[in-house]
Design an enzyme around this catalytic site. Structure first.
Site, PDB file in Angstrom:
ATOM      1  N   ASP A  47      87.282  -5.338  -8.818  1.00  0.00           N
ATOM      2  CA  ASP A  47      88.057  -4.137  -9.145  1.00  0.00           C
ATOM      3  C   ASP A  47      88.595  -3.543  -7.851  1.00  0.00           C
ATOM      4  OD1 ASP A  47      87.387  -4.416 -11.788  1.00  0.00           O
ATOM      5  OD2 ASP A  47      86.344  -2.526 -11.966  1.00  0.00           O
ATOM      6  N   ARG A  58     104.705  -0.741  -3.458  1.00  0.00           N
ATOM      7  CA  ARG A  58     103.768  -1.795  -3.047  1.00  0.00           C
ATOM      8  C   ARG A  58     104.142  -3.072  -3.785  1.00  0.00           C
ATOM      9  NH1 ARG A  58      98.914   0.174  -0.565  1.00  0.00           N
ATOM     10  NH2 ARG A  58      98.789   2.441  -0.637  1.00  0.00           N
ATOM     11  N   HIS A  61     103.514  -9.121  -4.684  1.00  0.00           N
ATOM     12  CA  HIS A  61     102.450  -9.997  -4.207  1.00  0.00           C
ATOM     13  C   HIS A  61     101.879 -10.892  -5.295  1.00  0.00           C
ATOM     14  CE1 HIS A  61     101.611  -6.039  -1.956  1.00  0.00           C
ATOM     15  NE2 HIS A  61     102.379  -6.763  -1.177  1.00  0.00           N
ATOM     16  N   LYS A  71      95.645 -10.137 -13.376  1.00  0.00           N
ATOM     17  CA  LYS A  71      95.296  -8.738 -13.113  1.00  0.00           C
ATOM     18  C   LYS A  71      95.457  -7.905 -14.375  1.00  0.00           C
ATOM     19  CE  LYS A  71      97.067  -8.940  -8.386  1.00  0.00           C
ATOM     20  NZ  LYS A  71      98.137  -8.482  -7.495  1.00  0.00           N
ATOM     21  N   HIS A 118     103.700  -9.280  -8.434  1.00  0.00           N
ATOM     22  CA  HIS A 118     103.462  -7.966  -9.024  1.00  0.00           C
ATOM     23  C   HIS A 118     103.661  -6.885  -7.972  1.00  0.00           C
ATOM     24  CE1 HIS A 118     100.627  -4.626  -9.893  1.00  0.00           C
ATOM     25  NE2 HIS A 118     101.275  -4.675 -11.038  1.00  0.00           N
ATOM     26  N   TYR A 131      93.008  -1.706 -10.610  1.00  0.00           N
ATOM     27  CA  TYR A 131      93.223  -2.989 -11.268  1.00  0.00           C
ATOM     28  C   TYR A 131      92.032  -3.914 -11.115  1.00  0.00           C
ATOM     29  CZ  TYR A 131      94.893  -4.444  -6.576  1.00  0.00           C
ATOM     30  OH  TYR A 131      95.016  -4.700  -5.243  1.00  0.00           O
ATOM     31  N   ASP A 169     105.368  -5.873   3.634  1.00  0.00           N
ATOM     32  CA  ASP A 169     106.114  -6.159   2.416  1.00  0.00           C
ATOM     33  C   ASP A 169     107.595  -6.356   2.679  1.00  0.00           C
ATOM     34  OD1 ASP A 169     103.789  -6.089   0.941  1.00  0.00           O
ATOM     35  OD2 ASP A 169     104.086  -4.059   0.194  1.00  0.00           O
TER      36      ASP A 169
END
Length: 176
Positions: A47, A58, A61, A71, A118, A131, A169
């Site tokens: 988690d 974000r 990935h 996920k 995601h 998540y 990113d």
């Protein structure tokens, strides 16, 4: 069932039953039997939780190979626009994306199967994102693509000001 299919096979929105009264609310955010009955056969082993402010983006990935992860994502407080892109090589929906608003108010969750990239954009002043993953984090297996890659054509919501994106990113390659 509390699941809604998306246009991309395997990618599902989960809406738990919420029981509320003057004291607040209660909901079951995960039940292995309920998920298995919906065809989601993931055993979650990790988690994670992240807190971010408005405009933080974000993503995008995923992990590759034996370290690939499915996920189950949700927002505890605040709101995000959550996006998954199908990068399963032989999928009929290869390179298609799906976006959904997840919030502490709507309690929606998104199940993201292995093989997807995601990411999310915080659309509220602050958001706490949580998540579950069905595989442990493996830094050497991490892969990503730019959030603005024209190969995907993701339509991110407009917010006041610029997106805040980590240098890491921004350094991800384009798919094409």
């Amino acid at each position: 069932m509390p699941f809604t299919a998306t246009p991309i096979p395997g990618l599902q929105v989960f809406e738990p039953r919420v029981f509320g009264d003057e004291r607040g609310y209660f909901m079951e955010t995960y039940n292995e039997r309920t998920f298995r009955e919906a065809g989601i056969d993931a055993t979650f082993v990790q988690d994670n939780q992240a807190a971010s402010s408005r405009g933080v983006l974000r993503g995008m990935h995923k992990q590759e190979g034996d370290a690939a992860q499915a996920k189950l994502v949700r927002v505890i407080s605040g709101e995000v626009y959550d996006v998954a892109v199908d990068l399963r090589p032989y999928s009929p929906t290869y390179r298609q994306w799906y976006g959904v608003y997840l919030s502490g108010e709507n309690h929606k969750q998104l199940f993201v199967p292995r093989g997807f990239i995601h990411g999310y954009l915080v659309t509220s002043e602050h958001a706490v994102f949580a998540y579950k993953c069905d595989n442990l984090y493996a830094p050497k297996a991490e892969q990503g693509y730019r959030y603005d890659d024209p190969a995907f054509g993701i339509k991110w919501p407009e917010i006041d000001g610029e997106y805040t994106v980590a240098e890491r990113d921004l350094a991800w390659p384009l798919l094409t």
